[in-house]
Scaffold this motif. Structure first.
Motif, PDB file in Angstrom:
ATOM      1  N   ILE A  95       0.843  -1.204   0.000  1.00  0.00           N
ATOM      2  CA  ILE A  95       0.000   0.000   0.000  1.00  0.00           C
ATOM      3  C   ILE A  95       0.874   1.248   0.000  1.00  0.00           C
ATOM      4  CG2 ILE A  95      -1.623   1.354   1.387  1.00  0.00           C
ATOM      5  CD1 ILE A  95      -2.853  -1.423   2.217  1.00  0.00           C
ATOM      6  N   TYR A  98       2.598   1.662  -3.503  1.00  0.00           N
ATOM      7  CA  TYR A  98       1.731   2.050  -4.600  1.00  0.00           C
ATOM      8  C   TYR A  98       1.008   3.379  -4.368  1.00  0.00           C
ATOM      9  CZ  TYR A  98       2.285  -2.301  -7.193  1.00  0.00           C
ATOM     10  OH  TYR A  98       2.797  -3.336  -7.945  1.00  0.00           O
ATOM     11  N   HIS A  99       0.868   3.821  -3.110  1.00  0.00           N
ATOM     12  CA  HIS A  99       0.067   5.013  -2.830  1.00  0.00           C
ATOM     13  C   HIS A  99       0.839   6.122  -2.125  1.00  0.00           C
ATOM     14  CE1 HIS A  99      -3.690   2.999  -3.948  1.00  0.00           C
ATOM     15  NE2 HIS A  99      -3.216   1.934  -3.334  1.00  0.00           N
ATOM     16  N   GLU A 100       2.153   6.002  -1.998  1.00  0.00           N
ATOM     17  CA  GLU A 100       2.902   6.961  -1.183  1.00  0.00           C
ATOM     18  C   GLU A 100       2.791   8.379  -1.704  1.00  0.00           C
ATOM     19  OE1 GLU A 100       7.485   7.166  -2.306  1.00  0.00           O
ATOM     20  OE2 GLU A 100       6.901   5.119  -1.800  1.00  0.00           O
ATOM     21  N   VAL A 102       1.471   8.142   2.225  1.00  0.00           N
ATOM     22  CA  VAL A 102       0.189   7.679   2.749  1.00  0.00           C
ATOM     23  C   VAL A 102       0.238   7.668   4.274  1.00  0.00           C
ATOM     24  CG1 VAL A 102       0.872   5.251   2.552  1.00  0.00           C
ATOM     25  CG2 VAL A 102      -1.527   5.842   2.504  1.00  0.00           C
ATOM     26  N   GLU A 106      -5.077   6.168   6.053  1.00  0.00           N
ATOM     27  CA  GLU A 106      -5.298   5.801   4.650  1.00  0.00           C
ATOM     28  C   GLU A 106      -4.947   4.335   4.417  1.00  0.00           C
ATOM     29  OE1 GLU A 106      -4.443  10.188   2.683  1.00  0.00           O
ATOM     30  OE2 GLU A 106      -2.752   8.882   3.202  1.00  0.00           O
ATOM     31  N   ILE A 107      -3.883   3.854   5.062  1.00  0.00           N
ATOM     32  CA  ILE A 107      -3.517   2.438   4.958  1.00  0.00           C
ATOM     33  C   ILE A 107      -4.650   1.582   5.507  1.00  0.00           C
ATOM     34  CG2 ILE A 107      -1.931   0.645   5.782  1.00  0.00           C
ATOM     35  CD1 ILE A 107       0.239   2.872   5.890  1.00  0.00           C
ATOM     36  N   ILE A 110      -7.646   1.397   3.170  1.00  0.00           N
ATOM     37  CA  ILE A 110      -7.417   0.515   2.019  1.00  0.00           C
ATOM     38  C   ILE A 110      -7.468  -0.948   2.449  1.00  0.00           C
ATOM     39  CG2 ILE A 110      -5.717  -0.215   0.290  1.00  0.00           C
ATOM     40  CD1 ILE A 110      -4.826   2.786   0.215  1.00  0.00           C
ATOM     41  N   ARG A 135       0.763  15.243   6.879  1.00  0.00           N
ATOM     42  CA  ARG A 135      -0.294  15.681   5.968  1.00  0.00           C
ATOM     43  C   ARG A 135      -0.840  17.016   6.494  1.00  0.00           C
ATOM     44  NH1 ARG A 135      -0.918  13.254   1.695  1.00  0.00           N
ATOM     45  NH2 ARG A 135      -1.353  11.168   2.409  1.00  0.00           N
ATOM     46  N   ARG A 159       9.704   3.802  -8.579  1.00  0.00           N
ATOM     47  CA  ARG A 159       8.399   3.213  -8.265  1.00  0.00           C
ATOM     48  C   ARG A 159       7.601   2.896  -9.536  1.00  0.00           C
ATOM     49  NH1 ARG A 159       5.560   7.154  -5.806  1.00  0.00           N
ATOM     50  NH2 ARG A 159       3.780   5.781  -5.734  1.00  0.00           N
TER      51      ARG A 159
END
Length: 197
Positions: A95, A98-100, A102, A106-107, A110, A135, A159
């Motif tokens: 996670i 693929y989504h950094e 994050v 959020e983890i 998902i 954030r 990535r």
């Protein structure tokens, strides 16, 4: 002039050879200066070592020498097997990759379950995940990203080299339950289209 280029090329090669860590272009320039064309020197060195026992490679914008992939088995040492990552840790790492960047929330959104406190610690101790700031939302949660060590360990240049969904499906790495659910989703769309017609 040719002799100056040879000296610059040799200096770049020497710095890369003795460095304990992969080096960025900026770090290389700190050691060898601006006297030559660094990109050309790296290309020349890379070509020179292609097909040899060691290769010059670039991973995530950092350059280093590594053992040729086809010879790595010769240099492996027998040692105690390190503890393997749990499924939760592997999912969390995927996670983040693929989504950094994050956040923990959020983890969890998902994955659908809470992230155990030790899971992120294990990934950070392995050197694959790092805190990447906070954030800019209320509560300012910590966000996580992968490291250059992650790219190097998995042999990725960046990535963008992570496998896509089609690659994972072709390798048989998708969970059969996920494939079945995906098939049901596609079937229900077809049934709805037939009902509308």
């Amino acid at each position: 002039m040719i002799e100056e280029q040879d000296d610059f090329l040799r200096a770049v090669e020497a710095v890369l050879f003795v460095s304990e860590q992969p080096l960025t272009l900026g770090e290389l320039k700190l050691h060898v200066g601006e006297a030559g064309d660094l990109a050309a020197a790296l290309a020349t060195i890379s070509d020179h070592y292609a097909g040899r026992g060691i290769n010059l490679v670039e991973r995530g914008g950092r350059w280093h020498f590594q053992t040729a992939a086809d010879l790595a088995h010769i240099l492996r040492r027998e040692k105690d097997e390190t503890r393997k990552l749990s499924r939760a840790a592997m999912e969390t790492l995927a996670i983040i990759a693929y989504h950094e960047p994050v956040s923990r929330a959020e983890i969890e959104a998902i994955r659908g379950v809470q992230v155990a406190k030790g899971t992120l610690d294990v990934l950070m101790e392995a050197g694959w995940v790092r805190p990447a700031g906070r954030r800019e939302v209320p509560g300012r949660p910590l966000i996580y990203a992968t490291t250059h060590e992650f790219l190097s360990h998995f042999g990725l240049g960046s990535r963008r080299d992570l496998p896509g969904i089609d690659d994972l499906r072709a390798a048989g790495l998708l969970d059969p339950v996920d494939l079945a659910l995906e098939g049901l989703g596609a079937q229900s769309v077809v049934e709805n289209d037939e009902e509308d017609a």
